[in-house]
Enzyme design. Sequence first.
Site, PDB file in Angstrom:
ATOM      1  N   GLY A  72      -0.224  -2.254  23.811  1.00  0.00           N
ATOM      2  CA  GLY A  72      -1.560  -2.238  24.363  1.00  0.00           C
ATOM      3  C   GLY A  72      -2.565  -1.626  23.366  1.00  0.00           C
ATOM      4  O   GLY A  72      -3.816  -2.305  23.186  1.00  0.00           O
ATOM      5  N   THR A  73      -2.320  -0.784  22.432  1.00  0.00           N
ATOM      6  CA  THR A  73      -3.129  -0.238  21.261  1.00  0.00           C
ATOM      7  C   THR A  73      -3.429  -1.253  20.280  1.00  0.00           C
ATOM      8  O   THR A  73      -4.914  -1.493  20.155  1.00  0.00           O
ATOM      9  CB  THR A  73      -2.508   1.164  20.830  1.00  0.00           C
ATOM     10  OG1 THR A  73      -2.428   2.173  21.592  1.00  0.00           O
ATOM     11  CG2 THR A  73      -3.449   1.496  19.561  1.00  0.00           C
ATOM     12  N   ASN A 152      -5.811   5.014  33.759  1.00  0.00           N
ATOM     13  CA  ASN A 152      -4.497   5.331  33.672  1.00  0.00           C
ATOM     14  C   ASN A 152      -4.451   7.030  34.091  1.00  0.00           C
ATOM     15  O   ASN A 152      -3.270   7.534  34.360  1.00  0.00           O
ATOM     16  CB  ASN A 152      -3.967   5.364  32.177  1.00  0.00           C
ATOM     17  CG  ASN A 152      -5.256   5.979  31.358  1.00  0.00           C
ATOM     18  OD1 ASN A 152      -6.170   5.676  31.433  1.00  0.00           O
ATOM     19  ND2 ASN A 152      -4.594   6.992  30.607  1.00  0.00           N
ATOM     20  N   GLN A 180      -2.566  -0.714  32.747  1.00  0.00           N
ATOM     21  CA  GLN A 180      -2.200   0.192  33.650  1.00  0.00           C
ATOM     22  C   GLN A 180      -2.137  -0.595  34.899  1.00  0.00           C
ATOM     23  O   GLN A 180      -1.268  -0.213  35.841  1.00  0.00           O
ATOM     24  CB  GLN A 180      -3.015   1.292  33.982  1.00  0.00           C
ATOM     25  CG  GLN A 180      -2.319   2.486  34.831  1.00  0.00           C
ATOM     26  CD  GLN A 180      -1.196   2.966  33.979  1.00  0.00           C
ATOM     27  OE1 GLN A 180      -0.055   3.204  34.242  1.00  0.00           O
ATOM     28  NE2 GLN A 180      -1.409   3.427  32.440  1.00  0.00           N
ATOM     29  N   SER A 200       0.591  -4.094  28.052  1.00  0.00           N
ATOM     30  CA  SER A 200       1.730  -3.554  27.171  1.00  0.00           C
ATOM     31  C   SER A 200       3.007  -3.605  28.119  1.00  0.00           C
ATOM     32  O   SER A 200       2.979  -3.204  29.420  1.00  0.00           O
ATOM     33  CB  SER A 200       1.499  -1.849  26.906  1.00  0.00           C
ATOM     34  OG  SER A 200       2.280  -1.386  26.251  1.00  0.00           O
ATOM     35  N   HIS A 202       5.855  -1.704  28.288  1.00  0.00           N
ATOM     36  CA  HIS A 202       6.717  -0.674  28.513  1.00  0.00           C
ATOM     37  C   HIS A 202       5.981  -0.045  29.857  1.00  0.00           C
ATOM     38  O   HIS A 202       6.535   0.797  30.541  1.00  0.00           O
ATOM     39  CB  HIS A 202       6.782   0.437  27.824  1.00  0.00           C
ATOM     40  CG  HIS A 202       5.301   1.118  27.269  1.00  0.00           C
ATOM     41  ND1 HIS A 202       5.144   2.419  27.684  1.00  0.00           N
ATOM     42  CD2 HIS A 202       4.324   0.662  26.865  1.00  0.00           C
ATOM     43  CE1 HIS A 202       4.309   2.698  27.369  1.00  0.00           C
ATOM     44  NE2 HIS A 202       3.402   1.610  26.722  1.00  0.00           N
ATOM     45  N   CYS A 328      -0.540  16.770  25.426  1.00  0.00           N
ATOM     46  CA  CYS A 328       0.136  17.923  25.605  1.00  0.00           C
ATOM     47  C   CYS A 328       0.846  18.359  24.463  1.00  0.00           C
ATOM     48  O   CYS A 328       1.944  17.811  24.119  1.00  0.00           O
ATOM     49  CB  CYS A 328       0.972  18.005  26.743  1.00  0.00           C
ATOM     50  SG  CYS A 328       1.535  19.767  27.397  1.00  0.00           S
TER      51      CYS A 328
END
Length: 384
Positions: A72-73, A152, A180, A200, A202, A328
């Site tokens: 996707g990126t 997302n 998404q 994407s 995945h 994170c």
Amino acid sequence: MKHIYLDNAGTTPMAPEVIKTMTIAMEQTFGNASSTHFFGRQARKVLDESRQIIAKSINAKRDDQIVFTSGGTESDNTAVVQTALARQHEGKHLITTAVEHEAILKPMKYLESLGFEVTYLPVDHDGLISLDDLRQAIRPDTILVSIMTGNNEVGSHFPIHEIGQIVAESNAWFHTDAVQAYGLLDFDVQADRIDLLSTSAHKLNGPKFLGFLYRSDRVKFPSLIKGGDQELKRRAGTENVPAIAGFAKAVSLLDSAAKQAKRQKFIDLQQRLLEGLQKNGVEFEVNGGQRPDKLPHVLNLWFKGCPALPLLTNLDLNGIAASAGSACTAGSIDPSHVLLAIYGKDSPRLNESLRFSFGFENTVAEINYTVQVLAKTIKKLKRG
């Protein structure tokens, strides 16, 4: 300890059928799809058949409108940056939203450094733009409108069909980041007047580091990746045939009926979680509203007065994987730019919200356990 995975918006486990398909392809179809000998022709056959399956899934006119990418990126970067560079003689104005993925926002910032002008449309408390704002933002020098299909972080579902009709009346190309939403919603790039669409693998139980970019016939720009002439000279680099075969298998498992069943399962799990929290007296609110057209696998909750980081840590210690914020790392959570855009910089939601996202492997028993852990942990944290 049993581990429960509720971070499917981040990535999904590969479906068993996908793993089997990829394993067979790795064993039997190792040739380079650009080679003309027997082994290359074997690989080319798998590549062509996979492209047909994927093109059909979005009602593309032709198979060759699908360009395989690393994910996707890359698809997003290609759509945004290459459109801007190719069309800058027509205008240097682009439009997007304040809640896009970083794979859109960072290329936009990069283009601003090159002298392009970007309009970032604001969103309401449902995380959605105003169509009137979009109409007013489009100018004669607008060359691209990039608006995601589904968010997302909070699950907002943008009215892509209406947006496509509005953009089609202008000189701009319309790109949607469908990463998404692809695999959950039905897509029709022709009816929705979509020029560019990113996905994407995945995110729908396929392999990582693979996606595609749909390009309509009027989209003309050179490959972002320079090198060989693969993908009809639109994306250099030897195609990952086993992964592409796995991607196509993941797509083929999700016909309209399967997607409907998937959506209903996620709605049921989401409702089970919400009702369980209510019965246990947990104080919370749903971020991004509760519109019925939201993506059903994403549930972002504000736990009032309960900081996200210790809550997330306690969930992990009890075997539950969820997420918070946009990143994170190093023991700290960066405030979500999506929640910031919806609620403002002073909202406590920025540091007191968690995202739960469901997948095909989740069960009612897992949700019941998650409710118990959440209720117990929140009460403990609030007691200090």
